[in-house]
Motif scaffolding. Sequence first.
Motif, PDB file in Angstrom:
ATOM      1  N   VAL A 191       0.837  -1.203   0.000  1.00  9.69           N
ATOM      2  CA  VAL A 191       0.000   0.000   0.000  1.00  9.69           C
ATOM      3  C   VAL A 191       0.872   1.254   0.000  1.00  9.69           C
ATOM      4  CG1 VAL A 191      -1.694   1.317   1.330  1.00  9.69           C
ATOM      5  CG2 VAL A 191      -1.968  -1.160   1.060  1.00  9.69           C
ATOM      6  N   ALA A 192       1.979   1.226   0.744  1.00  4.63           N
ATOM      7  CA  ALA A 192       2.879   2.381   0.764  1.00  4.63           C
ATOM      8  C   ALA A 192       3.382   2.705  -0.642  1.00  4.63           C
ATOM      9  CB  ALA A 192       4.056   2.113   1.703  1.00  4.63           C
ATOM     10  N   GLY A 193       3.698   1.677  -1.411  1.00  4.66           N
ATOM     11  CA  GLY A 193       4.140   1.900  -2.782  1.00  4.66           C
ATOM     12  C   GLY A 193       3.047   2.501  -3.645  1.00  4.66           C
ATOM     13  N   MET A 194       1.816   2.032  -3.448  1.00  2.14           N
ATOM     14  CA  MET A 194       0.690   2.583  -4.215  1.00  2.14           C
ATOM     15  C   MET A 194       0.450   4.046  -3.862  1.00  2.14           C
ATOM     16  SD  MET A 194      -1.990  -0.590  -3.929  1.00  2.14           S
ATOM     17  CE  MET A 194      -1.696  -2.175  -4.727  1.00  2.14           C
ATOM     18  N   VAL A 195       0.523   4.358  -2.565  1.00  2.00           N
ATOM     19  CA  VAL A 195       0.308   5.733  -2.130  1.00  2.00           C
ATOM     20  C   VAL A 195       1.381   6.648  -2.729  1.00  2.00           C
ATOM     21  CG1 VAL A 195       0.257   7.280  -0.135  1.00  2.00           C
ATOM     22  CG2 VAL A 195      -0.867   5.047  -0.018  1.00  2.00           C
ATOM     23  N   ASP A 196       2.613   6.175  -2.715  1.00  2.33           N
ATOM     24  CA  ASP A 196       3.703   6.969  -3.288  1.00  2.33           C
ATOM     25  C   ASP A 196       3.453   7.237  -4.769  1.00  2.33           C
ATOM     26  OD1 ASP A 196       6.486   8.129  -3.027  1.00  2.33           O
ATOM     27  OD2 ASP A 196       6.834   6.655  -4.603  1.00  2.33           O
ATOM     28  N   ALA A 197       2.985   6.220  -5.498  1.00  2.72           N
ATOM     29  CA  ALA A 197       2.717   6.389  -6.929  1.00  2.72           C
ATOM     30  C   ALA A 197       1.600   7.398  -7.156  1.00  2.72           C
ATOM     31  CB  ALA A 197       2.350   5.045  -7.549  1.00  2.72           C
ATOM     32  N   ILE A 198       0.541   7.331  -6.340  1.00  2.00           N
ATOM     33  CA  ILE A 198      -0.589   8.249  -6.505  1.00  2.00           C
ATOM     34  C   ILE A 198      -0.173   9.676  -6.173  1.00  2.00           C
ATOM     35  CG2 ILE A 198      -2.855   8.879  -5.567  1.00  2.00           C
ATOM     36  CD1 ILE A 198      -3.366   5.838  -5.240  1.00  2.00           C
ATOM     37  N   LYS A 199       0.542   9.847  -5.062  1.00  2.00           N
ATOM     38  CA  LYS A 199       0.895  11.208  -4.640  1.00  2.00           C
ATOM     39  C   LYS A 199       2.020  11.804  -5.476  1.00  2.00           C
ATOM     40  CE  LYS A 199      -1.190  11.811  -0.249  1.00  2.00           C
ATOM     41  NZ  LYS A 199      -1.096  12.496   1.056  1.00  2.00           N
ATOM     42  N   SER A 200       2.809  10.976  -6.097  1.00  2.00           N
ATOM     43  CA  SER A 200       3.815  11.505  -7.021  1.00  2.00           C
ATOM     44  C   SER A 200       3.150  12.163  -8.220  1.00  2.00           C
ATOM     45  CB  SER A 200       4.745  10.378  -7.494  1.00  2.00           C
ATOM     46  OG  SER A 200       5.527   9.891  -6.423  1.00  2.00           O
ATOM     47  N   GLU A 201       2.032  11.589  -8.654  1.00  2.00           N
ATOM     48  CA  GLU A 201       1.288  12.140  -9.784  1.00  2.00           C
ATOM     49  C   GLU A 201       0.311  13.233  -9.346  1.00  2.00           C
ATOM     50  OE1 GLU A 201       1.384  11.351 -13.075  1.00  2.00           O
ATOM     51  OE2 GLU A 201       2.988   9.860 -12.880  1.00  2.00           O
ATOM     52  N   HIS A 202      -0.232  13.103  -8.130  1.00  2.00           N
ATOM     53  CA  HIS A 202      -1.276  14.015  -7.649  1.00  2.00           C
ATOM     54  C   HIS A 202      -0.958  14.387  -6.199  1.00  2.00           C
ATOM     55  CE1 HIS A 202      -3.623  12.824 -11.205  1.00  2.00           C
ATOM     56  NE2 HIS A 202      -3.245  11.587 -10.924  1.00  2.00           N
ATOM     57  N   PRO A 203      -0.011  15.289  -5.975  1.00  2.00           N
ATOM     58  CA  PRO A 203       0.484  15.546  -4.627  1.00  2.00           C
ATOM     59  C   PRO A 203      -0.545  16.120  -3.668  1.00  2.00           C
ATOM     60  CG  PRO A 203       1.416  17.112  -6.205  1.00  2.00           C
ATOM     61  CD  PRO A 203       0.745  16.047  -6.996  1.00  2.00           C
ATOM     62  N   GLN A 204      -1.629  16.733  -4.173  1.00  2.00           N
ATOM     63  CA  GLN A 204      -2.601  17.353  -3.271  1.00  2.00           C
ATOM     64  C   GLN A 204      -3.752  16.420  -2.888  1.00  2.00           C
ATOM     65  OE1 GLN A 204      -1.930  20.272  -1.830  1.00  2.00           O
ATOM     66  NE2 GLN A 204      -0.018  20.072  -2.986  1.00  2.00           N
ATOM     67  N   VAL A 205      -3.813  15.235  -3.463  1.00  2.00           N
ATOM     68  CA  VAL A 205      -4.929  14.349  -3.164  1.00  2.00           C
ATOM     69  C   VAL A 205      -4.823  13.816  -1.738  1.00  2.00           C
ATOM     70  CG1 VAL A 205      -3.815  12.218  -3.977  1.00  2.00           C
ATOM     71  CG2 VAL A 205      -6.307  12.417  -4.045  1.00  2.00           C
ATOM     72  N   GLU A 206      -5.962  13.673  -1.092  1.00  2.00           N
ATOM     73  CA  GLU A 206      -6.016  12.995   0.198  1.00  2.00           C
ATOM     74  C   GLU A 206      -6.128  11.494  -0.057  1.00  2.00           C
ATOM     75  OE1 GLU A 206      -8.807  16.433   2.221  1.00  2.00           O
ATOM     76  OE2 GLU A 206      -9.164  14.342   2.729  1.00  2.00           O
ATOM     77  N   VAL A 207      -5.415  10.725   0.723  1.00  2.00           N
ATOM     78  CA  VAL A 207      -5.511   9.270   0.629  1.00  2.00           C
ATOM     79  C   VAL A 207      -5.988   8.729   1.967  1.00  2.00           C
ATOM     80  CG1 VAL A 207      -4.263   7.102   0.315  1.00  2.00           C
ATOM     81  CG2 VAL A 207      -3.741   9.065  -1.146  1.00  2.00           C
ATOM     82  N   CYS A 208      -7.041   7.946   1.909  1.00  2.00           N
ATOM     83  CA  CYS A 208      -7.574   7.256   3.087  1.00  2.00           C
ATOM     84  C   CYS A 208      -7.376   5.762   2.862  1.00  2.00           C
ATOM     85  CB  CYS A 208      -9.051   7.575   3.273  1.00  2.00           C
ATOM     86  SG  CYS A 208      -9.822   6.764   4.693  1.00  2.00           S
ATOM     87  N   ALA A 209      -6.792   5.087   3.830  1.00  2.00           N
ATOM     88  CA  ALA A 209      -6.605   3.634   3.750  1.00  2.00           C
ATOM     89  C   ALA A 209      -7.649   2.944   4.608  1.00  2.00           C
ATOM     90  CB  ALA A 209      -5.201   3.250   4.204  1.00  2.00           C
ATOM     91  N   CYS A 210      -8.110   1.795   4.150  1.00  2.00           N
ATOM     92  CA  CYS A 210      -9.069   0.974   4.897  1.00  2.00           C
ATOM     93  C   CYS A 210      -8.646  -0.475   4.713  1.00  2.00           C
ATOM     94  CB  CYS A 210     -10.482   1.210   4.365  1.00  2.00           C
ATOM     95  SG  CYS A 210     -11.744   0.202   5.174  1.00  2.00           S
TER      96      CYS A 210
END
Length: 352
Positions: free
Chosen positions: A125-144
Amino acid sequence: MTSYDQLVDRVLASADATAQDALAVLRTPDDEVMGLVAAISRLRREHFGMTVKVNYLVNLRSGLCPEDCGYCSQALGSTSEILRYTWLSEDEALAQAQAGLRGGATRVCMVASGRGPSERDIDRVAGMVDAIKSEHPQVEVCACLGLLKDGQAERLREAGVDAYNHNINTAESHHDSIVTTHTYEDRVRTVAKAQGAGLSACSGLIAGLGESDEQLVEALVALRELGSESIPINFLIPFDGTPKQQTWELSPLRCIKILAAARLLAPAAEIRIAAGREMHLRSLQATGLHLANSIFLGDYLTAEGQAADDDLALLADNGFVVLGSPDDESGPREDHPVIRRRGAGTQTPANA
């Protein structure tokens, strides 16, 4: 001035609504519901104006869960006809997140079935979050990801996760009737671990599980006391193949009263209309948004929602503005939990 207006005036003057107040809201006669909405919606507008926060679910892993939650299509023993698959790849997760962001979402909710994550799952999940925020740094990410072990919330925070969702689902007094493989305290403990790591707490409930009015209020008061900053209100989807199949306890007006009680008890919280919105609110979806201020865009985990374009049209037609869109003039709220965590005195992730 109605009794509902007097109650709202009291809350606006910084007095907490009581459990008895919320119980009275739930028992509002049907022919008084529009008056109730007119009054309680003042609390929504005080804190959120006419903005609606749009969230998007990414189902990282579907089915294959060892828990026996009686309402869930992914649970142990469920014969529901759903997609069952192991983890999405990082590229697949990123592509799905981007689809939601293109539709106007500002928060991506990354969900995986199961009792709780392994250390390898946290890495994934950490890798996925890094990929998302690298492309979209302002997005909020919530994990469940289920029940957390010690140290896992901290690792998610370091990876750039902003919030953690773990619903209490129902009142403590009703919990053991819907699941036996974990306790109510297990769920509360995970919310506390997320908060202790600096994650925004996202915890809500499912209405229509056979709970009484008193138990519904009990759950809402518990969420307020837990400090849940985001409260998803789910309305039971009675999946075939689960113990709750063909359980129909909700009407559109009942759902409106539940949303009103939630707003009354937690006036400044993000109240999200979650699963079952289309099925149970039906033609009153827009009315519900005069109480709630957040929705999921498109589909849910194992159930279809209405088309994303229809969701956005619903908002526009009723005068709502998508949070973060060009039409949103509200600007960032300094008291927003994610803004607080990114501000002075917090540890800001490198990719946030």
